[in-house]
Scaffold this motif. Sequence first.
Motif, PDB file in Angstrom:
ATOM      1  N   GLU A  91     -57.016  53.231-108.738  1.00 26.08           N
ATOM      2  CA  GLU A  91     -58.039  53.184-107.063  1.00 26.08           C
ATOM      3  C   GLU A  91     -56.778  53.763-106.248  1.00 26.08           C
ATOM      4  O   GLU A  91     -55.798  53.073-105.786  1.00 26.08           O
ATOM      5  N   PRO A  92     -57.296  54.775-105.292  1.00 23.98           N
ATOM      6  CA  PRO A  92     -56.326  55.120-104.262  1.00 23.98           C
ATOM      7  C   PRO A  92     -56.204  53.993-103.397  1.00 23.98           C
ATOM      8  O   PRO A  92     -56.968  53.315-102.830  1.00 23.98           O
ATOM      9  N   TRP A  93     -54.723  53.958-102.799  1.00 28.26           N
ATOM     10  CA  TRP A  93     -54.304  53.087-102.141  1.00 28.26           C
ATOM     11  C   TRP A  93     -53.383  53.625-101.000  1.00 28.26           C
ATOM     12  O   TRP A  93     -52.821  52.945 -99.961  1.00 28.26           O
ATOM     13  N   VAL A  94     -53.336  54.991-101.122  1.00 29.98           N
ATOM     14  CA  VAL A  94     -52.354  55.771 -99.977  1.00 29.98           C
ATOM     15  C   VAL A  94     -53.420  56.869 -99.524  1.00 29.98           C
ATOM     16  O   VAL A  94     -53.976  57.748-100.450  1.00 29.98           O
ATOM     17  N   ALA A  95     -53.386  57.046 -98.031  1.00 31.91           N
ATOM     18  CA  ALA A  95     -54.220  57.994 -97.464  1.00 31.91           C
ATOM     19  C   ALA A  95     -53.493  59.000 -96.815  1.00 31.91           C
ATOM     20  O   ALA A  95     -52.152  58.549 -96.392  1.00 31.91           O
ATOM     21  N   LEU A 132     -55.806  53.097 -86.883  1.00 30.31           N
ATOM     22  CA  LEU A 132     -55.396  53.117 -88.488  1.00 30.31           C
ATOM     23  C   LEU A 132     -54.706  51.699 -88.572  1.00 30.31           C
ATOM     24  O   LEU A 132     -54.887  50.940 -89.693  1.00 30.31           O
ATOM     25  N   ARG A 133     -53.756  51.243 -87.638  1.00 27.12           N
ATOM     26  CA  ARG A 133     -53.041  50.152 -87.824  1.00 27.12           C
ATOM     27  C   ARG A 133     -53.947  48.726 -87.721  1.00 27.12           C
ATOM     28  O   ARG A 133     -53.491  47.706 -88.426  1.00 27.12           O
ATOM     29  N   GLU A 134     -54.765  48.799 -86.660  1.00 26.53           N
ATOM     30  CA  GLU A 134     -55.436  47.676 -86.279  1.00 26.53           C
ATOM     31  C   GLU A 134     -56.768  47.588 -86.893  1.00 26.53           C
ATOM     32  O   GLU A 134     -57.158  46.466 -87.108  1.00 26.53           O
ATOM     33  N   GLU A 135     -57.523  48.529 -87.225  1.00 26.03           N
ATOM     34  CA  GLU A 135     -58.970  48.405 -87.957  1.00 26.03           C
ATOM     35  C   GLU A 135     -58.905  48.667 -89.168  1.00 26.03           C
ATOM     36  O   GLU A 135     -59.243  49.649 -89.654  1.00 26.03           O
ATOM     37  N   THR A 136     -58.593  47.731 -90.131  1.00 25.63           N
ATOM     38  CA  THR A 136     -58.587  47.571 -91.512  1.00 25.63           C
ATOM     39  C   THR A 136     -59.766  47.011 -92.138  1.00 25.63           C
ATOM     40  O   THR A 136     -59.594  47.115 -93.574  1.00 25.63           O
ATOM     41  N   ASP A 137     -60.574  46.733 -91.484  1.00 30.53           N
ATOM     42  CA  ASP A 137     -61.618  46.227 -92.360  1.00 30.53           C
ATOM     43  C   ASP A 137     -63.177  47.020 -92.477  1.00 30.53           C
ATOM     44  O   ASP A 137     -64.164  46.724 -93.001  1.00 30.53           O
ATOM     45  N   GLU A 138     -62.999  48.184 -91.890  1.00 30.76           N
ATOM     46  CA  GLU A 138     -63.884  49.413 -92.026  1.00 30.76           C
ATOM     47  C   GLU A 138     -63.568  50.583 -92.070  1.00 30.76           C
ATOM     48  O   GLU A 138     -62.262  50.756 -91.985  1.00 30.76           O
ATOM     49  N   VAL A 139     -64.196  51.485 -92.594  1.00 32.36           N
ATOM     50  CA  VAL A 139     -63.649  53.014 -92.753  1.00 32.36           C
ATOM     51  C   VAL A 139     -63.415  53.687 -91.319  1.00 32.36           C
ATOM     52  O   VAL A 139     -64.105  53.515 -90.489  1.00 32.36           O
ATOM     53  N   VAL A 140     -62.049  54.179 -91.178  1.00 28.05           N
ATOM     54  CA  VAL A 140     -61.819  54.904 -90.089  1.00 28.05           C
ATOM     55  C   VAL A 140     -61.682  56.504 -90.488  1.00 28.05           C
ATOM     56  O   VAL A 140     -61.066  56.892 -91.373  1.00 28.05           O
ATOM     57  N   PRO A 154     -60.310  54.443 -95.972  1.00 35.19           N
ATOM     58  CA  PRO A 154     -60.911  53.371 -96.418  1.00 35.19           C
ATOM     59  C   PRO A 154     -59.922  52.024 -96.185  1.00 35.19           C
ATOM     60  O   PRO A 154     -59.033  52.153 -96.101  1.00 35.19           O
ATOM     61  N   PRO A 155     -60.903  51.024 -96.087  1.00 38.53           N
ATOM     62  CA  PRO A 155     -60.144  49.593 -95.787  1.00 38.53           C
ATOM     63  C   PRO A 155     -59.164  49.483 -96.758  1.00 38.53           C
ATOM     64  O   PRO A 155     -57.967  48.720 -96.602  1.00 38.53           O
ATOM     65  N   GLY A 156     -59.139  49.756 -98.083  1.00 36.25           N
ATOM     66  CA  GLY A 156     -58.351  49.532 -99.327  1.00 36.25           C
ATOM     67  C   GLY A 156     -57.118  50.273 -99.138  1.00 36.25           C
ATOM     68  O   GLY A 156     -56.143  50.224 -99.915  1.00 36.25           O
TER      69      GLY A 156
END
Length: 225
Positions: A48-52, A93-101, A121-123
């Motif tokens: 599962e991707p965890w790096v963007a 990207l640093r602050e909004e981690t609950d939804e897709v940016v 993604p949030p993940g």
Amino acid sequence: MTYDDLLTRARALARTGRRALLGIAGGPGAGKTTLAEHLVRDLNGDGEPWVAHVPMDGFHLADTELDRLGRLGRKGAPDTFDAAGYAALLRRLREETDEVVYAPGFERVLEQPVAGAIPVPPGARLVVTEGNYLLLDTGAWARVRPQLDEVWFCELGEPERIRRLVARHEEFGKSHEEAVAWVRGTDQRNADLIAATRDRADLVVPAAALPSPDEPGEARPAVTG
């Protein structure tokens, strides 16, 4: 230092319990994008991707706007990007981690930015961003560095950097003569400015640790976070 050392260091950034942002800086043709792509691929592996990966190039101003501003002939210079927009995205990207940016991408064939092309993604626990001016401390660019946990500077020998850059310009449509003229002119002025920011980096990555853009390399096992 080896490429595997870089993988280990990047993985460690994601162990803080919050999303981390890694910046990769360096002159045109120094291998920033290649390094970022290899890191993201090898850290994610087949799981599962965890790096963007979010390149700075999505914040190029469109050619129509550069033409209006009289800057089209200097495309790639600091004032041909939306630096404030880039800094604002990094903060999101640093602050909004609950939804897709969504981040803009850059289409190399068209040489134009493309809005909303990259979903983060949030993940995603680590975001790798790369570009020329991450360490610049003037104007809106000064807002970029505080958003990044670390910035690495790619240091490639000038002959090889120039060879790669000429080849890239030729690949995307310039004649050899046009490519050399652009590299020796506009690109070199930018490269000199970027080189002066080297000492602000957390890590200088030597050429020996940089993956080659000509060789995709063997697939590596996933490096779990």
